[in-house]
Design an enzyme around this catalytic site. Structure first.
Site, PDB file in Angstrom:
ATOM      1  N   CYS A 244       5.253   8.046   2.229  1.00 37.90           N
ATOM      2  CA  CYS A 244       5.416   9.369   1.642  1.00 37.90           C
ATOM      3  C   CYS A 244       5.803  10.383   2.715  1.00 37.90           C
ATOM      4  CB  CYS A 244       4.120   9.797   0.966  1.00 37.90           C
ATOM      5  SG  CYS A 244       2.776  10.031   2.125  1.00 37.90           S
TER       6      CYS A 244
ATOM      7  N   ASP B 271       2.857   2.323   2.487  1.00 36.18           N
ATOM      8  CA  ASP B 271       3.345   2.817   3.771  1.00 36.18           C
ATOM      9  C   ASP B 271       3.316   1.784   4.882  1.00 36.18           C
ATOM     10  OD1 ASP B 271       0.870   5.446   3.484  1.00 36.18           O
ATOM     11  OD2 ASP B 271       0.561   3.289   3.562  1.00 36.18           O
TER      12      ASP B 271
ATOM     13  N   CYS C 187      -2.549   8.902   6.108  1.00 39.85           N
ATOM     14  CA  CYS C 187      -1.267   8.857   6.818  1.00 39.85           C
ATOM     15  C   CYS C 187      -1.471   9.126   8.309  1.00 39.85           C
ATOM     16  CB  CYS C 187      -0.299   9.905   6.264  1.00 39.85           C
ATOM     17  SG  CYS C 187       0.112   9.649   4.538  1.00 39.85           S
TER      18      CYS C 187
ATOM     19  N   CYS D 116       0.829  -1.209   0.000  1.00 39.81           N
ATOM     20  CA  CYS D 116       0.000   0.000   0.000  1.00 39.81           C
ATOM     21  C   CYS D 116       0.864   1.260   0.000  1.00 39.81           C
ATOM     22  CB  CYS D 116      -0.917   0.034   1.204  1.00 39.81           C
ATOM     23  SG  CYS D 116      -1.948  -1.424   1.355  1.00 39.81           S
TER      24      CYS D 116
END
Ligand code: PLP
Lengths: 135, 407
Positions: A63, A39, A106, A37
């Site tokens: 990211c 992360d 995130c 995915c």
């Protein structure tokens, strides 16, 4: 993609990068996300006898926003009790870092990471916690 | 370090700057004292002069690819040329059949056009590629049917730079009387093309990948044996009725000059670029867990698509702010999807996520390449320090053995 100054700052100078010994009794480890995915966050807390998080470290594959979210979180949880740390919400992280909508996941991942680290610690100490949902 | 200008442009596959000589020619076609006339005006010298310039450019474009100038149709770019070729041929030959074959790694200009035809009732087969990005000829042959009317395969892939064997594919199409379209947006000035010998019926070109201006391209439409297409844009009947709309002499002249230069300078330019590319690869490949995407031999000289294992692509791009490169394809890097091209090669998602396309061009210098190597080393080093996956890899943990919770 344009990043906020705060994301850039955490990305350029990530706080508390590193690892504790997973097998240390005082350490709780949370690893969430999946490489596929894009992360993976590893968040570790070191808890003292009073149940206070005295140190936290992270490593993140992801990211800039994912790195910043986990870096920020390590700052926030230091000095907090487990109870207080478990109250941190992804929306607070997203707001602090001014994450755009496509990057909200995130901050969700960061919230999952601290929850997972706390529950790992509690499992080690046999705490009777209600079933934690994992990431 | 001397006077390096930052950021360093290494995204020539995305677009190129207009060559100064091209800009000079274009300037002559804009203002009152230049060739501003409408090439379709038949009644005065403004029109005739503009037409002359357009026809000279047509010869220059045809000249680079071994075509007859009458086989060149101006379009707004390769996207439009792909649309015109694929929809145009599909619509014209629909009574023969409604089956089309293309490839999973094509540019969106081809894939989305094929999707549109599916909505119109056509059937499309999307061929896979091998791990090097190449089409399997046997599989292609097995996929051909009596109702197959069109095969569309790109010449050079925009992301990984691999070169398909269009001669062999074209021969298979010829045997079965199937129209063959090739998207050659990425190959002009990079690979020799001789349409007087190649069994290709339709070929798309773009100016801006070859130091010409954006917004202009062309479609080659073979005359012998004659290939027919149905127009997609209707109007004044320009371009033999295949593409209406007042021609843009400044754009067209720019494309002509750009293709002329490509033809004249390709030989020496490619040698220099290949040297730089090899230098870059050697510099990057001395790190651990670095992978080249796409066939090592059958690829254009200027492209290097590299995956840096255990670092994530977007964060890598972020720390490479001093170099202008793409993560996957420029068109898809706004979304979080890993590149569909790398997926088609069977690359793991992790490796697809961490891919960077370096594309070298006319103005790249040795200094820039060396500086790039240095920047990438530092960035990858830093991100690996941050990466839990790198840590696990170093501890000898097999990442595949872990059950990751999808989210
Ligand atoms: C292979 C390929 N086809 C088509 C296109 C589209 O070309 P244009 O920008 O001229 O429409 C591109 C460039 O993005 C390309 O690389």
């Amino acid at each position: 993609m344009a990043y906020s100054d705060k994301v850039m700052d955490h990305y350029e100078n990530p706080r508390n990068v590193g690892s504790f010994d997973k097998s240390d009794d005082a350490v709780g480890t949370g690893m969430v996300g999946a490489p596929a995915c894009g992360d993976v966050m590893k968040l570790q807390i070191k808890v003292n006898d009073d149940g206070v998080i005295e140190d936290a470290k992270f490593k993140t594959y992801g990211c800039g926003s994912a790195i910043a979210s986990s870096s920020l979180l390590t700052e926030w949880v230091r000095g907090k009790s487990l109870e207080e740390a478990s109250q941190i919400k992804n929306t607070q992280i997203a707001e602090e870092l001014a994450l755009p909508p496509v990057k909200i996941h995130c901050s969700v991942l960061a919230e999952d990471a601290i929850k997972a680290a706390i529950s790992d610690y509690q499992e080690k100490h046999g705490a009777e916690e209600p079933e934690q949902k994992t990431a | 370090m001397s006077d390096l200008k930052l950021p360093i442009y290494l995204d020539y596959s995305s677009t190129t700057p207009v060559d100064e000589r091209v800009a000079e020619e274009m300037k002559k076609c804009l203002t009152r004292d230049g060739l501003f006339g409408n090439p379709a005006s038949r009644s005065h010298s403004f029109g005739w002069d503009a037409e002359k310039a357009v026809e000279k450019a047509r010869e220059q474009v045809a000249g680079l690819v071994g075509a007859d100038p009458r086989e060149i149709i101006w379009t707004s770019g390769a996207t439009e040329a792909d649309n015109l070729a694929i929809k145009g041929a599909a619509h014209f030959y629909q009574r023969k059949g409604k089956h089309i074959i293309t490839v999973k790694t094509e540019h969106k200009a081809v894939l989305d056009t094929a999707r549109q035809l599916e909505r119109e009732g056509y059937e499309v087969t999307y061929l896979g590629v091998d791990e090097n990005g190449l089409v399997d000829l046997q599989e292609l042959q097995d996929t051909m049917r009596d109702d197959t009317i069109l095969v569309s395969v790109m010449h050079v892939n925009n992301e990984i730079g691999v070169i398909q064997d269009i001669e062999a594919i074209g021969n298979l199409c010829r045997e079965r009387g199937i129209v063959f379209h090739v998207d050659a947006a990425q190959s002009t000035g990079k690979v020799g093309i001789d349409l007087s010998k190649l069994p290709v019926d339709l070929m798309s070109f773009s100016a801006h990948k070859t130091y010409g201006p954006k917004g202009i391209g062309a479609l080659y439409v073979r005359r012998k044996p004659r290939v027919r297409i149905e127009a997609q844009i209707h109007g004044g009947g320009h371009e033999r009725g295949m593409r209406s709309g007042t021609l843009a002499p400044h754009q067209i002249v720019g494309m002509g000059e750009a293709f002329r230069i490509a033809g004249a300078e390709m030989g020496t330019e490619l040698e220099r670029i290949r040297m730089l590319r090899d230098r870059l690869w050697e510099g990057l490949n001395d790190m651990e867990e670095v992978y080249l995407n796409g066939d090592k031999e059958r690829r254009v000289a200027h492209n290097l698509n590299v995956s840096f294992n255990f670092v994530e692509g977007e964060s890598l791009i972020m720390s490479l702010r001093d170099i202008a490169v793409s993560s996957g394809s420029a068109c898809t890097s706004a979304s979080l999807e890993p590149s569909y091209v790398l997926r088609a090669l069977g690359r793991d998602d992790e490796l697809a996520h961490s891919s960077i396309r370096f594309s070298i061009g006319r103005h790249t210098t040795v200094e820039e390449v060396d500086h790039t190597i240095d920047i990438v080393h530092k960035a990858v080093g830093k991100l690996r320090e941050l990466s839990p996956l790198w840590e696990m890899y170093q501890e000898g943990i097999d990442l595949k053995s872990i059950e990751w919770a999808a989210h």
